[in-house]
Scaffold this active site. Structure first.
Site, PDB file in Angstrom:
ATOM      1  N   CYS A  38      38.834  42.855  36.602  1.00 24.75           N
ATOM      2  CA  CYS A  38      37.398  42.795  36.328  1.00 24.75           C
ATOM      3  C   CYS A  38      36.677  42.025  37.427  1.00 24.75           C
ATOM      4  O   CYS A  38      36.765  40.797  37.482  1.00 24.75           O
ATOM      5  CB  CYS A  38      37.172  42.126  34.969  1.00 24.75           C
ATOM      6  SG  CYS A  38      35.434  41.862  34.585  1.00 24.75           S
TER       7      CYS A  38
ATOM      8  N   CYS B  22      33.836  39.728  36.249  1.00 22.05           N
ATOM      9  CA  CYS B  22      34.294  38.462  35.663  1.00 22.05           C
ATOM     10  C   CYS B  22      34.811  37.489  36.722  1.00 22.05           C
ATOM     11  O   CYS B  22      34.585  36.289  36.622  1.00 22.05           O
ATOM     12  CB  CYS B  22      35.450  38.695  34.687  1.00 22.05           C
ATOM     13  SG  CYS B  22      35.279  40.091  33.603  1.00 22.05           S
ATOM     14  N   ASP B  23      35.529  37.999  37.718  1.00 24.46           N
ATOM     15  CA  ASP B  23      36.331  37.111  38.554  1.00 24.46           C
ATOM     16  C   ASP B  23      35.942  37.038  40.040  1.00 24.46           C
ATOM     17  O   ASP B  23      36.517  36.232  40.771  1.00 24.46           O
ATOM     18  CB  ASP B  23      37.814  37.527  38.473  1.00 24.46           C
ATOM     19  CG  ASP B  23      38.369  37.352  37.060  1.00 24.46           C
ATOM     20  OD1 ASP B  23      37.846  36.489  36.343  1.00 24.46           O
ATOM     21  OD2 ASP B  23      39.305  38.079  36.683  1.00 24.46           O
TER      22      ASP B  23
END
Ligand code: NAP
Length: 313
Positions: free
Chosen positions: A134, A137-138
């Site tokens: 992701c 997200c990261d």
């Protein structure tokens, strides 16, 4: 009939927990069925910066823990059971688990989807420690580092473009010599100076002690391998995998209308083609799979389930 509930929710990720919160607050007898671990995909994420109102040090597990507490405070029941079979043919829906059998006036399916893994040695051990599924997200953790993006579809190429806002260099690793992604997306990637390509290449092994340190790449044409090591100063790098997603739909094949990719088709009320059966979160056909859209789906599904029960029982 102790095991007759108003609403049974299958799955306890953000969509399931949000559905449970709304269902229990509406005083419906609510059960959440979870298979093994609570939380779904988000518990593999160390930082949740894109969920509105997230506290500064929010992690996937801490966000889920707060959701669970909230759900329990409204009296939703929770059970761990692996559902083996569902029967949605009658007005009362039946769910057969390994431990018990359950009945419900309405069911909300929130079983989610899981990213397809590369399947090479070392991958699972380094998830969240350099290996990610992701970018939203990261990406933040890879500021000025090198990252590799595995896959050649729309997701891989779009996410590679997104990652260039953070990473120093982004290399798309694709198993063939041409991308699957839409031409318009490809063109943007080819123009981006930070994006490089490794054609006809797969990841053969991922290595590191507690953090990603090296990766072995293999040429699909020649079989030759070479190991890439993290730059000494950086100490690590990133591997983002976008090789498609797999909806967790085993229970519902031939029982509910799915799209070609195996995702459950719903309308904007989260209704499936079966009366009294709703779907929420990543298992649905939808354009954005994030916590914020999952929780919204869960809320809508629970409110619609309540209306359905009022009108039909
Ligand atoms: P996808 O289209 O299925 O692409 C998966 C990619 O991963 C393909 O390039 C595939 O290679 C590669 N791959 C699959 N298994 C692999 C393996 N074991 N090892 C190495 N590579 C592997 O998946 P997606 O990109 O996640 O997209 C899913 C759907 O959402 C698609 O319909 C896509 O069009 C859509 N989507 C649309 C947008 C958009 O319109 N903006 C954005 C994201 C996603 P091959 O090419 O060799 O098969």
């Amino acid at each position: 009939m102790n095991n007759l509930y108003d609403v049974i929710i299958i799955g306890s990720g953000p969509a399931g927990l949000s559905a449970a919160l709304y269902a229990a607050r509406a005083r419906m007898k609510t059960l959440i069925l979870e298979r093994t671990k609570v939380g779904g995909q988000i518990v593999t994420t160390d930082e949740v910066a894109n969920y509105p109102g997230s506290v500064e040090d929010a992690t996937g597990p801490s966000l889920i823990a707060r959701m669970e507490k909230q759900v329990e405070s409204f009296g939703a029941e929770r059970k761990k059971d692996n559902i083996k079979e569902v029967d949605f043919s009658g007005k009362i829906k039946l769910l057969r688990g390994e431990s018990e059998e359950y009945q419900a006036k309405a069911v909300i399916i929130a079983t989610g989807a899981s990213p397809r893994h590369i399947g090479c040695p070392g991958e699972n051990k380094l998830i969240g420690k350099g290996v990610s599924y992701c970018a939203t997200c990261d990406a933040d953790f890879f500021q000025d580092l090198e990252v590799f993006v595995v896959g050649g579809g729309d997701s891989a190429v779009e996410e590679a473009i997104y990652l260039t806002k953070f990473a120093r260099k982004v290399t798309i690793v694709h198993r063939r010599d041409e991308l699957r992604a839409a031409k318009s997306i490809q063109e943007k990637a080819f123009k981006n100076e930070k994006i490089h390509f490794m054609w006809n290449t797969v990841v053969d092994e991922i290595k590191g002690e507690g953090i990603l340190e090296s990766a072995v790449f293999k040429n699909t044409q020649t079989g030759e391998t070479h190991e890439y090591f993290a730059d000494e100063e950086d100490g690590t790098f990133g591997i983002f995998v976008f090789t498609g997603y797999l909806p967790i739909n085993n229970l519902f094949k031939e029982k509910i209308q799915l799209n070609e990719g195996g995702y459950i088709i719903t309308n904007d009320k989260m209704e499936t083609n079966i009366e009294g059966v709703f779907a929420a979160g990543d298992i649905r056909e939808k354009p954005l799979r994030q916590v914020v859209t999952a929780t919204a789906d869960g809320a809508i599904a629970a409110v619609q389930a309540e209306k359905y029960i009022e009108n039909n029982f």
